[in-house]
Design a protein around this motif. Structure first.
Motif, short mmCIF file in Angstrom:
data_model
loop_
_atom_site.label_atom_id
_atom_site.label_comp_id
_atom_site.label_asym_id
_atom_site.label_seq_id
_atom_site.Cartn_x
_atom_site.Cartn_y
_atom_site.Cartn_z
N LEU A 236 31.03 -2.80 -54.03
CA LEU A 236 30.42 -2.15 -52.77
C LEU A 236 31.27 -0.97 -52.69
O LEU A 236 32.51 -0.88 -52.61
CB LEU A 236 30.49 -3.07 -51.55
N ILE A 237 30.50 0.46 -52.80
CA ILE A 237 31.15 1.48 -52.66
C ILE A 237 30.87 2.11 -51.16
O ILE A 237 29.72 2.27 -50.86
CB ILE A 237 30.53 2.50 -53.64
N GLU A 238 31.75 2.47 -50.60
CA GLU A 238 31.54 2.98 -49.29
C GLU A 238 31.71 4.56 -49.07
O GLU A 238 32.87 4.70 -49.34
CB GLU A 238 32.19 2.14 -48.04
N LEU B 94 33.41 -9.90 -54.84
CA LEU B 94 33.01 -8.49 -54.40
C LEU B 94 34.35 -7.53 -54.64
O LEU B 94 35.67 -8.12 -54.40
CB LEU B 94 32.61 -8.61 -53.06
N ARG B 95 34.23 -6.48 -54.75
CA ARG B 95 35.32 -5.35 -54.93
C ARG B 95 34.67 -4.32 -53.86
O ARG B 95 33.40 -3.98 -53.88
CB ARG B 95 35.68 -4.80 -56.22
N ILE B 96 35.66 -3.84 -53.06
CA ILE B 96 35.18 -2.74 -52.21
C ILE B 96 35.83 -1.31 -52.62
O ILE B 96 37.19 -1.56 -52.66
CB ILE B 96 35.33 -3.12 -50.67
N GLU B 97 35.19 -0.43 -52.77
CA GLU B 97 35.93 0.85 -53.38
C GLU B 97 35.45 1.79 -52.36
O GLU B 97 34.41 2.06 -51.89
CB GLU B 97 35.11 1.34 -54.44
N TRP B 98 36.65 2.62 -51.68
CA TRP B 98 36.37 3.76 -50.63
C TRP B 98 36.27 4.96 -51.19
O TRP B 98 36.82 5.24 -52.01
CB TRP B 98 37.64 3.50 -49.89
N ARG B 99 35.21 5.83 -50.60
CA ARG B 99 35.00 7.01 -50.79
C ARG B 99 35.30 7.76 -49.54
O ARG B 99 34.35 7.86 -48.68
CB ARG B 99 33.75 7.45 -51.60
N ASN B 100 36.17 8.90 -49.56
CA ASN B 100 36.27 9.61 -48.48
C ASN B 100 34.99 10.76 -48.37
O ASN B 100 34.95 11.44 -49.33
CB ASN B 100 37.69 10.56 -48.40
N PHE B 101 34.39 10.72 -47.22
CA PHE B 101 33.30 11.30 -47.06
C PHE B 101 33.21 12.30 -45.74
O PHE B 101 32.41 12.11 -44.88
CB PHE B 101 32.02 10.69 -47.34
#
Length: 266
Positions: free
Chosen positions: A79-81, A111-118
């Motif tokens: 999951l990319i957020e 699940l793996r969660i990957e954060w993206r600063n937006f």
């Protein structure tokens, strides 16, 4: 998006750029009268492959050294957020939904969660995004994330003193390094790369998500995420399952005759 991405992925961006815009409407439009649940849940339940775009799966970094990620790098679902710390709906997701997903899916390796600063809300958004990256360099990103998304946190703003207080609350050990890293070129480059990736996907609001190539826009109900994750996990498992051999490769002679022995040709 990094210029080192495969050409096939880059060529798919023209199509990918409209996806989150379309999904943003589909995912947030009111349900038709008498309809049960959201349309996105129904779509996921009906067909695990519907709404999945292979070119978007390549946006998962799966970097074991990524300090802004949770979960195994080889987890079947990523999951990319794309989110902003000044976004109220992002905070709602962080407080109400994400902890459930972590307990239910991250902890068991699904699940793996990957954060993206937006950051999209101006200078304070940019500043707290860089600060979150800096906290990550000392292994405290998710603690900073929790503090910045606490109830009422965004109403206090993200000025310099407030960011320093959040870092202290998150247990960042070296305050001087944190302050320096927050304003450094590496933090700016990391945030800019995340922003570029989000804009290339057509994301115009936060939060926006990709789950194994399926775009989801907005802080959707928990069921939208659980059903999407489970469908993605099922699809990943099916893709890895060994294929059954063809009948011609495994069938015994059908005429009842014994197979020729090693001396038959002599």
């Amino acid at each position: 998006m990094s210029r080192s991405k495969p050409i096939a992925v880059v060529s798919g961006v023209a199509v990918a750029a409209v996806l989150l815009g379309v999904v943003s409407y589909t995912a947030t439009k009111p349900a038709s009268p008498g309809a049960a649940g959201s349309s996105s849940v129904a779509e996921v339940s009906a067909d695990p492959s519907a709404g999945v775009y292979a070119e978007l799966e390549a946006y998962a970094r799966r970097d074991a050294s990524d300090k802004l990620a949770l979960g195994r790098a080889d987890a079947p679902v990523v999951l990319i957020e794309y989110a902003d710390f000044k976004c109220g709906y992002c905070g709602k997701f962080a407080r109400d939904t994400e902890p459930v997903l972590i307990e239910k899916y991250v902890d068991n390796g699904t699940l793996r969660i990957e954060w993206r600063n937006f950051p999209i809300f101006g200078e304070e958004s940019e500043a707290v995004a860089r600060a979150s990256w800096a906290a990550g360099q000392q292994g405290r990103f998710w603690e900073f994330h929790k503090a910045a998304y606490a109830e009422g946190a965004k109403e206090k703003g993200f000025g310099k003193d407030r960011i320093a207080a959040l870092a202290k609350e998150a247990g960042v050990p070296d305050a001087a390094r944190f302050a320096k890293d927050s304003e450094g070129a590496a933090a700016r480059a990391a945030v800019s790369a995340d922003q570029e990736q989000g804009y290339s996907l057509g994301a115009t609001s936060t939060p926006s998500f990709l789950i194994n190539g399926r775009p989801i826009a907005g802080a959707q109900p928990l069921e939208t995420f659980t059903e999407t994750i489970e469908a993605a996990a099922k699809a990943a498992k099916s893709a890895k399952a060994p294929k059954a051999p063809k009948p011609s490769e495994s069938a015994e002679p059908s005429d009842g005759a014994a197979k020729p022995g090693p001396d038959a040709a002599r």
